[in-house]
Design an enzyme around this catalytic site. Structure first.
Site, PDB file in Angstrom:
ATOM      1  N   GLY A 192       0.752  -1.054   0.049  1.00 35.05           N
ATOM      2  CA  GLY A 192       0.034  -0.053  -0.064  1.00 35.05           C
ATOM      3  C   GLY A 192       0.890   1.199  -0.037  1.00 35.05           C
TER       4      GLY A 192
ATOM      5  CG  MET B 237       8.668   1.147   2.200  1.00 35.45           C
ATOM      6  SD  MET B 237       8.387   0.122   3.800  1.00 35.45           S
ATOM      7  CE  MET B 237       9.709   0.695   4.932  1.00 35.45           C
ATOM      8  CD  GLU B 238       7.330   1.973   7.469  1.00 39.15           C
ATOM      9  OE1 GLU B 238       6.792   1.478   6.556  1.00 39.15           O
ATOM     10  OE2 GLU B 238       7.942   0.842   8.193  1.00 39.15           O
ATOM     11  CG  ASN B 239      10.912   3.934   1.712  1.00 36.55           C
ATOM     12  OD1 ASN B 239      11.180   3.012   1.659  1.00 36.55           O
ATOM     13  ND2 ASN B 239       9.986   4.315   0.681  1.00 36.55           N
TER      14      ASN B 239
ATOM     15  CD  GLU C  28       3.097   4.058   4.996  1.00 33.42           C
ATOM     16  OE1 GLU C  28       4.158   3.909   5.625  1.00 33.42           O
ATOM     17  OE2 GLU C  28       2.188   3.288   5.006  1.00 33.42           O
TER      18      GLU C  28
ATOM     19  CG  HIS D 182       5.574   3.473  10.327  1.00 30.57           C
ATOM     20  ND1 HIS D 182       5.842   2.426  11.392  1.00 30.57           N
ATOM     21  CD2 HIS D 182       4.841   2.735   9.214  1.00 30.57           C
ATOM     22  CE1 HIS D 182       5.026   1.483  11.025  1.00 30.57           C
ATOM     23  NE2 HIS D 182       4.455   1.700   9.759  1.00 30.57           N
TER      24      HIS D 182
END
Ligand code: NAG
Ligand code: NAG
Ligand code: NAG
Ligand code: NAG
Ligand code: NAG
Ligand code: NAG
Ligand code: ZN
Length: 938
Positions: free
Chosen positions: A319, A321-323, A356, A359
């Site tokens: 869905g 991604m919390e880079n 996100e 995070h």
């Protein structure tokens, strides 16, 4: 990471929940070496503890045009500086699918040290493919306390496999465009450059990207310099904070952006140029600032980075991604078009963004040491996403929705004997596919539910006090779950609050044993007891706590809501104050803040049902949904008769609120799955049509169907009304959807259907129509410039009743030019939820399993969701037999991340068979005997 993705919340054929697992590396499951073999450490999947990385300097050059062999490649070099903390003559560093240049020492890496310290020579170097290492054996020892550098040069493939540094494509103004992007989480950074690829191996990353002139390069840090060459530009980024390798992100694209500033933070939303021009990034831009502000205040820690980039990608498996500093999203989850996106799309975006951004602190600033505690990271973000979204959209009552969207959903999985505890032993989660398997509904939704319960029992004030102390104490470091419990305990002591046990003791019961209790209240005696709730009893299950929980019970009676929770500490308690007389009733688990179900003596159930019919508003909104959900599930577990569960739906003819309606429809979904191919179908449809008709008439009279009601939840319930009215055959509704769709077909450039109603109208019209409607839908799907519109069409196309069309559509899932790889699983499971498509989808999966499994590789298919999806209706002995045969036939290749899903499918099928035997007759009779008033359409 946000799990992916409901195809469409309002699709008539039901909801496809992909439970967040992903395809796995096919080569891996035959090997089960996990131990720390001291003679051949490279056969262990865990890094030795001898070396610790400090910083990386990495230059990468992705080629956006193919080489003569038609491969897209990237080249790169990297210097990693690390400290030796235990003497060793071995360097093990993760590396997967990279080819190394032999350097002038004739090996794959050059070792050096600062200040003229002597370094041992490299004796040999090689790649360990199964455990994914680059290995360098040295002639002498590295000295403890000394820092070294390892330099490597390498080439990798910029494949379209959605993992590591990968390639995504789209067409804009007739031109094919390539995006180089990345998904490092959880174990793919090693596919991009050699690195110590475990979450506790935090380091600083200095990134440089070389890319075609005129394109944009992005990474975690802000761009600090651009040096233009003849054809290429070299962009350097500010060094990252100390962080885990799985949070790294790299993008090269031809995107544009929308920018704003919030305090000291630069906020940018990136997307295809067309999408930005059309304002599709504006909603994300509007809500990001307020959400960041909310979390800074909630955690009481300022946002740690100088910028926050968010980017929408045409191909993206998860869905989002919390880079850290560069969050990646599926287009449908970030972009929003005010004219053509639905309120559901808007909610998805705001919730996903909040998840996100949560995070950025919890997960990124402070990171769990290992993947066995994924639940804490994901459960936490899933819980506070509701708080962040509520801040951005205060009129939506977002916080109530966690009960439907997470708690009810995960109860269904966690009531199976094949469920698992939130947390596992570190040693049991070592193989990459086991790591991937951790990202399931238990981690996300049960995690969110138990953390919400904890916040409620401590009070939000105390919860955030402990949380903030934890984050401050461990900033830029790693933790285990126990560390959080300790900091919460400190907050409890600081506030001089008395709990019946320590936070850790209470939480261990919910975290280390699977499942949840059903609390039974006998109001004739005031006795309360608990028992592990299972859909089918299973005598031999073991638990370290004997399936006993410490349960905070919020309750009320007909007179008042009790102020403090009452604690059930043992299997059974008496004299609880919950004894009643006369008409008085008791209702427990007010607002479902607790992670448990409730059962009562028959008298109390009847009084509650009486209250629902007399004046349902006396019972809190969330508990109206709970009474339905608990009753249906108690019936599934044979604790109450099914007819008693059906009884809870009768009052709905007077209900206008979304949450109870949705709870009932979610539960009726099971009845449809089990019974829509039997003689119960007709009477069931009659009952449901009568039940929903008043709701349909209510919306017909208040907002009509070209406009939508004001309230967010009312908008959802309007869609429910059309969905149920049309699918139960209310003629006026079917005429409505068919004529709306026909108007669009007659004037394809002018779609007048309101965005909220599109999913349900498309599906209903495609189901009622034939090849002409389907082909029109397909061409609109291929031409859609808005991802959420494409997604609605894609899911509507699975609604057709024409088997030829369904077969054709299934075959498209193996052709990425027709259906993107990221969507293949959703299409197949959605077809399986169609009455006509079930058998076709199952045959398709069986016929192609081996091919999909071995050829499609990492990141293409969500095998776990595929198995759960295609087997959802299984309820006959023949189907059970087929499933057993399927398991036998493919056991050699294995099932990877779908192993658990397969076991659950078997268990569920057996339970379904039993359920049908025990209930079909009574249920048929009940539906036949219902005498709801008939509404006649004029
Ligand atoms: C890494 O590669 C880039 C691009 O080819 C080059 O400019 C740079 O000097 C290399 N780094 C080292 C340390 O050799
Ligand atoms: C991003 O947006 C800003 C402000 O609109 C603009 O100045 C900048 O050129 C854009 N960057 C790119 C790479 O498009
Ligand atoms: C974003 O905010 C602006 C300014 O408040 C507003 O005019 C605009 O409609 C908003 N856009 C979206 C998509 O919410
Ligand atoms: C927030 O942090 C500051 C500084 O660390 C501290 O003084 C303050 O008390 C904290 N606020 C709350 C509400 O905990
Ligand atoms: C229950 O939730 C509602 C919102 O749905 C809220 O207004 C109410 O205060 C809550 N009740 C309790 C006892 O927390
Ligand atoms: C629904 O509303 C329309 C427009 O107001 C009206 O013509 C129609 O009669 C209504 N349908 C029913 C069944 O009341
Ligand atoms: Zn997440």
């Amino acid at each position: 990471m946000a799990k992916c993705c409901r195809v469409s919340k309002w699709c008539v054929i039901g909801v496809v929940v992909a439970l967040g697992a992903v395809a796995t590396i096919a080569a891996l499951w035959t090997i089960t070496l996990t131990g720390n073999d001291t003679t051949t450490p490279w056969t262990s999947y865990r890094l030795p503890t001898t070396l610790v990385p400090l910083q990386y300097t990495v230059t990468l050059w992705p080629r956006l045009t193919p080489d003569p062999n038609d491969l897209y490649l990237f080249t790169g070099n990297s210097t990693v500086e690390f400290e030796c903390v235990e003497e060793t003559d071995l360097i093990l560093i993760h590396s997967n699918k990279l080819n190394y240049d032999v350097l002038h020492n004739k090996h794959f890496g050059l070792l050096s040290a600062q200040d003229g310290v002597l370094v041992p020579g490299v004796r040999s170097s090689w790649l360990e493919r199964t455990t994914q290492y680059l290995v360098l054996q040295l002639n002498g020892m590295l000295v403890s306390g000394q820092r070294y550098r390892l330099y490597t040069e390498f080439t990798g493939e910029l494949a379209d496999d959605l993992a590591g540094f990968y390639r995504s494509e789209y067409v804009e103004d007739g031109l094919r465009k390539i995006v180089a992007t990345s998904q490092m989480h959880p174990t793919h950074a090693r596919k991009t450059f050699p690195c110590f690829d475990e979450p506790a191996m935090k380091a600083v990353f200095h990134i440089t990207l070389i890319h075609p002139r005129g394109t944009t390069a992005l990474s975690n840090g802000l761009e600090t310099s651009h040096i233009d060459g003849v054809d290429v530009t070299r962009t350097t980024f500010e060094p990252t904070k100390k962080m885990s390798s799985y949070l790294l992100a790299l993008v090269v694209c031809d995107y544009s952006n929308r920018t704003t500033q919030q305090g000291d933070t630069l906020i940018r939303i990136w997307a295809r140029r067309k999408a930005i021009e059309e304002g599709q990034g504006d909603y994300a831009l509007n809500v990001t600032g307020p959400i960041l502000d909310f979390f800074q205040e909630y955690y009481n820690i300022t946002y740690p980075l100088s910028k926050s980039d968010q980017i929408a990608l045409p191909d993206f498996y998860f869905g989002a991604m919390e880079n850290w500093g560069l969050v990646t999203y599926r287009e449908t989850n970030l972009l929003y078009d005010p004219l053509t996106s639905s309120s559901g799309n808007r909610e998805t975006a705001v919730k996903m963004i909040a998840h996100e951004l949560a995070h950025m602190w919890f997960g990124n600033l402070v990171t769990l040491r290992w993947w066995n505690e994924v639940w804490l990271n994901e459960g936490f973000a899933s819980y506070v996403a509701y708080l962040g979204a509520d801040k951005a959209e205060p009129s939506w009552s977002m916080k109530d929705l966690i009960v439907l969207d997470d708690i009810h959903r995960v109860f269904a999985v966690d009531a199976l004997a094949s469920s698992h505890p939130l947390s596992s032993f570190e040693d049991s989660i070592v193989l990459p596919h086991k790591i991937v398997e951790q990202f399931d509904a238990i981690s996300y939704s049960k995690g969110a539910a138990v953390l919400r319960m904890l916040s409620d029992m401590l009070s939000e004030k105390m919860f955030v006090q402990g949380l903030s102390s934890y984050l401050n104490h461990f900033a830029y470091g790693n933790t285990v779950g126990k560390d959080l419990w300790e900091h919460l305990q400190m907050a409890v002591q600081l506030n001089k609050v008395v709990l019946p046990a320590t936070v850790e003791d209470i939480m261990n019961r919910w975290v280390l044993q699977m499942g949840f209790p059903v609390v039974t209240i006998d109001t004739t005696t005031g006795t309360v007891s608990q028992k592990h709730f299972l859909l089918s009893p299973e005598p031999d299950l073991k638990s370290p706590y004997n399936y006993e929980w410490l349960i905070p019970i919020r309750w009320m009676n007909s007179k008042e809501v009790q102020k403090d929770p009452w604690w059930l500490l043992h299997n059974r308690a008496e004299n609880t104050g919950m004894k009643t007389t006369g008409d008085e009733w008791v209702l427990a688990n007010v607002n479902v803040t607790g992670y448990y179900r409730v059962h009562y003596d028959r008298g109390n159930w009847d009084k509650l049902l009486g209250q629902l019919r007399a004046d349902h508003r006396v019972i809190p909104l969330i508990n109206r949904a709970q009474l339905v959900d608990d009753a249906f599930n108690l019936a599934r577990a044979n604790i109450v008769p099914s007819t008693q569960a059906l009884q809870t739906t009768v009052y709905l003819s007077a209900e206008r609120e979304y949450i109870p309606w949705q709870s009932a429809l979610d539960n009726m979904q099971y009845y449809y799955l089990m019974l829509d191919r039997t003689d119960v179908y007709g009477p069931m449809q009659d009952y449901m049509r009568n039940l929903v008709t008043p709701l349909y008439l209510y919306f017909n009279a208040t907002s009509g169907w070209t406009d939508v009601p004001e309230g967010h939840m009312d908008q959802y319930n309007q869609v429910n009304a059309v969905h149920m009215a049309c699918s139960t055959g209310l003629e006026e509704c079917q005429n409505l959807t068919t004529s709306l769709f026909r108007q669009w077909m007659d004037n394809a450039t002018h779609n007048m259907i309101h965005a909220n109603l599109r999913s349900v109208v498309y599906c209903s019209a495609v189901a009622a129509g034939g090849a002409k409607e389907w082909e029109f839908g397909w061409s609109q799907f291929k031409n859609a410039t808005l991802a959420s519109e494409a997604s609605k069409l894609m899911s509507a196309l699975t609604c057709t009743r024409d088997k030829k069309l369904l077969e054709k559509f299934l075959s498209y899932t193996l052709q990425p030019t027709m259906i993107r790889k990221q969507d293949a699983t959703a299409v197949i499971t959605s077809i399986a939820s169609n009455r006509e498509g079930q058998g076709l989808a199952w045959d398709f999966v069986r016929d192609n399993w081996n091919y999909m499994f071995t050829q499609y590789g990492v990141g293409s298919f969500n095998f776990a969701a595929l198995i759960s999806g295609v087997t959802a209706r299984f309820s006959t002995a023949a189907e059970l037999q087929q499933l057993v045969e399927f398991r036998g036939k493919n056991s050699a290749a294995g099932f990877g991340s779908a192993e658990l899903a397969l076991e659950q499918a078997l268990e569920r099928t057996e339970a379904n068979i039993l359920w049908l035997q025990q209930n079909k007759h009574n249920v048929l009779q009940w539906f036949t005997n219902q005498t709801l008033p008939h509404y006649h359409m004029v």
